[in-house]
Design a protein around this motif. Structure first.
Motif, mmCIF file in Angstrom:
data_model
loop_
_atom_site.group_PDB
_atom_site.id
_atom_site.type_symbol
_atom_site.label_atom_id
_atom_site.label_comp_id
_atom_site.label_asym_id
_atom_site.label_seq_id
_atom_site.Cartn_x
_atom_site.Cartn_y
_atom_site.Cartn_z
ATOM 1 N N GLU A 125 -0.700 82.082 2.718
ATOM 2 C CA GLU A 125 -0.409 82.008 4.147
ATOM 3 C C GLU A 125 -1.563 81.412 4.947
ATOM 4 N N LEU A 126 -2.784 81.590 4.455
ATOM 5 C CA LEU A 126 -3.962 81.152 5.209
ATOM 6 C C LEU A 126 -4.275 79.694 4.864
ATOM 7 N N ASP A 127 -3.697 78.766 5.639
ATOM 8 C CA ASP A 127 -3.979 77.354 5.396
ATOM 9 C C ASP A 127 -5.319 76.973 6.018
ATOM 10 N N ALA A 128 -5.722 75.731 5.850
ATOM 11 C CA ALA A 128 -7.061 75.306 6.271
ATOM 12 C C ALA A 128 -7.286 75.446 7.762
ATOM 13 N N ALA A 129 -6.212 75.410 8.560
ATOM 14 C CA ALA A 129 -6.351 75.521 10.010
ATOM 15 C C ALA A 129 -6.423 76.966 10.488
ATOM 16 N N ASN A 130 -6.134 77.914 9.611
ATOM 17 C CA ASN A 130 -6.136 79.314 10.015
ATOM 18 C C ASN A 130 -7.563 79.771 10.296
ATOM 19 N N PRO A 131 -7.802 80.486 11.402
ATOM 20 C CA PRO A 131 -9.169 80.922 11.729
ATOM 21 C C PRO A 131 -9.831 81.743 10.623
ATOM 22 N N PHE A 132 -9.033 82.473 9.840
ATOM 23 C CA PHE A 132 -9.606 83.312 8.788
ATOM 24 C C PHE A 132 -9.916 82.519 7.514
ATOM 25 N N SER A 133 -9.475 81.264 7.456
ATOM 26 C CA SER A 133 -9.937 80.366 6.404
ATOM 27 C C SER A 133 -11.248 79.705 6.804
ATOM 28 N N VAL A 134 -11.454 79.562 8.095
ATOM 29 C CA VAL A 134 -12.674 78.937 8.618
ATOM 30 C C VAL A 134 -13.848 79.902 8.553
ATOM 31 N N ARG A 135 -13.603 81.145 8.964
ATOM 32 C CA ARG A 135 -14.601 82.221 8.930
ATOM 33 C C ARG A 135 -13.894 83.503 8.551
ATOM 34 N N MET A 136 -14.601 84.390 7.838
ATOM 35 C CA MET A 136 -13.965 85.632 7.430
ATOM 36 C C MET A 136 -13.607 86.512 8.634
ATOM 37 N N ASP A 137 -14.338 86.389 9.748
ATOM 38 C CA ASP A 137 -13.987 87.201 10.917
ATOM 39 C C ASP A 137 -12.941 86.513 11.786
ATOM 40 N N GLY A 138 -12.526 85.316 11.427
ATOM 41 C CA GLY A 138 -11.393 84.661 12.067
ATOM 42 C C GLY A 138 -11.436 84.656 13.574
ATOM 43 N N THR A 139 -10.494 85.340 14.172
ATOM 44 C CA THR A 139 -10.394 85.408 15.641
ATOM 45 C C THR A 139 -11.369 86.419 16.229
ATOM 46 N N GLY A 140 -12.134 87.085 15.369
ATOM 47 C CA GLY A 140 -13.157 88.015 15.851
ATOM 48 C C GLY A 140 -12.887 89.455 15.459
ATOM 49 N N ALA A 141 -13.935 90.162 15.083
ATOM 50 C CA ALA A 141 -13.798 91.588 14.776
ATOM 51 C C ALA A 141 -13.463 92.350 16.047
ATOM 52 N N PRO A 142 -12.585 93.363 15.946
ATOM 53 C CA PRO A 142 -12.184 94.105 17.147
ATOM 54 C C PRO A 142 -13.374 94.694 17.908
ATOM 55 N N TRP A 143 -14.399 95.129 17.188
ATOM 56 C CA TRP A 143 -15.556 95.746 17.853
ATOM 57 C C TRP A 143 -16.499 94.724 18.478
ATOM 58 N N ALA A 144 -16.284 93.448 18.198
ATOM 59 C CA ALA A 144 -17.183 92.414 18.762
ATOM 60 C C ALA A 144 -17.033 92.309 20.265
ATOM 61 N N THR A 145 -15.893 92.737 20.798
ATOM 62 C CA THR A 145 -15.672 92.658 22.238
ATOM 63 C C THR A 145 -15.850 94.018 22.898
#
Length: 362
Positions: free
Chosen positions: A342-362
């Motif tokens: 499911e995680l193609d090259a454009a998926n944020p979680f293929s680019v970085r393991m934290d993808g769209t961001g860890a919930p605690w980062a905000t």
């Protein structure tokens, strides 16, 4: 005895380099350490003196320019793996890369592309696959003696205090790539995958429970496999009683492993189902007792190279493990199940393991 003595260099002379030097030392008729490399030349020279290595260099480029190496053992922090492995591929020199091999799924695919254009190969350190207990389990499973795999558990419950994260590259997605899911439990669930085969779907949670880190310090995942098995995977750095455990419940037996950082045959337990005593007999009939570890994998790498085969664990083999890591983070951070592929090259979680961001980062 091999007719070829391979010239080996260690790049990065921190703590894990000792395990690699010990592995080379177990094969004196097949491999020889010829160089140590570190950005801190003094540290490389001290390492070289300890291990009776004839040369020390301040950079991989300087080593490769000298041209006197057949295999590079890459023991640097994770963030440097891709550019340094790329240098080796460009020079036509095989490279054995410590875990995790890359920081992301896309980086791994980038290395696969570079590898396809090189005469050299990238080999990934997943040493738990090579202990005799794991080899025996895969063989008995393939022979059908154990029946179908039904359920499994894979727990890496370790303890790392706050001081552990004072090392600048630890506990960051940018340099380490992730927390215990990426850098600690990876060996255990890579072994799980090597036994159960391709996974299909994962549902996960991750949390930052106690440690001063940007990443998670705990993750839990429920995984389904193509062969119908289901498994739970737990990775923790907050568990005071440290243990690494695997359990496989097949139709005809339960097979369990409990150890910490490496196992021997004594760490395995086999419990046959009623009427299936042949399983225990088959397990005990194999007298081999090879501990898991860098030495076992290094020997397997040399065996493969002597035979003209692809050395284990190939970069392509490691992709399944890295994709599972990305899927665990994607599921944990989005709250949705993730299927394999499911995680193609454009998926944020293929680019970085934290993808769209860890919930605690905000």
């Amino acid at each position: 005895m091999s007719e070829t003595i391979r010239r080996v260099a260690i790049v990065g002379t921190g703590g894990i380099a000792t395990a690699h030097a010990q592995a080379v030392a177990t094969q004196p008729d097949r491999a020889r350490l010829v160089a140590a490399v570190d950005v801190d030349l003094g540290r490389a020279e001290a390492f070289a003196k300890t291990w009776d290595v004839p040369a020390a260099y301040p950079s991989l480029a300087a080593l490769l320019a000298a041209g006197d190496v057949d295999l590079v053992l890459l023991c640097t922090p994770p963030g440097s793996h891709v550019p340094l492995a790329a240098e080796c591929l460009a020079a036509g020199v095989d490279v054995l890369v410590e875990k995790p091999p890359t920081l992301s799924l896309n980086e791994l695919d980038e290395l696969l592309e570079l590898e396809s254009r090189s005469t050299a190969r990238v080999i990934c350190v997943f040493q738990h696959r090579f202990g005799s207990g794991a080899v025996r389990l895969r063989r008995l499973a393939a022979d059908g003696l154990l029946g179908r795999p039904l359920v499994a558990t894979c727990h890496t419950l370790w303890y790392r205090d706050d001081a552990y994260f004072a090392v600048p590259w630890r506990g960051t997605f940018e340099i380490e790539g992730g927390g215990p899911t990426m850098g600690h439990g990876i060996h255990q669930f890579d072994l799980l995958l090597s036994i159960l085969g391709p996974w299909e779907q994962v549902t996960a949670v991750a949390a930052r429970q106690a440690r001063p880190t940007q990443t998670e310090d705990v993750s839990l995942a429920l995984v389904t496999f193509a062969n119908g098995a289901v498994a739970s995977i737990v990775n923790s750095l907050v568990s005071a009683r440290e243990t690494s455990t695997l359990r496989f419940d097949y139709e005809h037996a339960s097979v369990e492993l409990e150890h910490l950082y490496g196992y021997t045959d004594a760490d395995w337990t086999v419990t046959p189902a009623p009427g299936q005593e042949a399983v225990a007999d088959a397990w005990s009939a194999d007298a081999a007792d090879i501990p898991s570890g860098h030495s076992a994998q290094f020997a397997a790498v040399l065996d493969a190279k002597d035979a003209g085969r692809t050395a284990p664990v190939s970069l392509a083999d490691a992709r399944d493990t890295m994709e599972l890591i990305a899927a665990i983070y994607a599921s944990a951070f989005t709250g949705k199940p993730v299927r394999r592929g499911e995680l193609d090259a454009a998926n944020p979680f293929s680019v970085r393991m934290d993808g769209t961001g860890a919930p605690w980062a905000t």
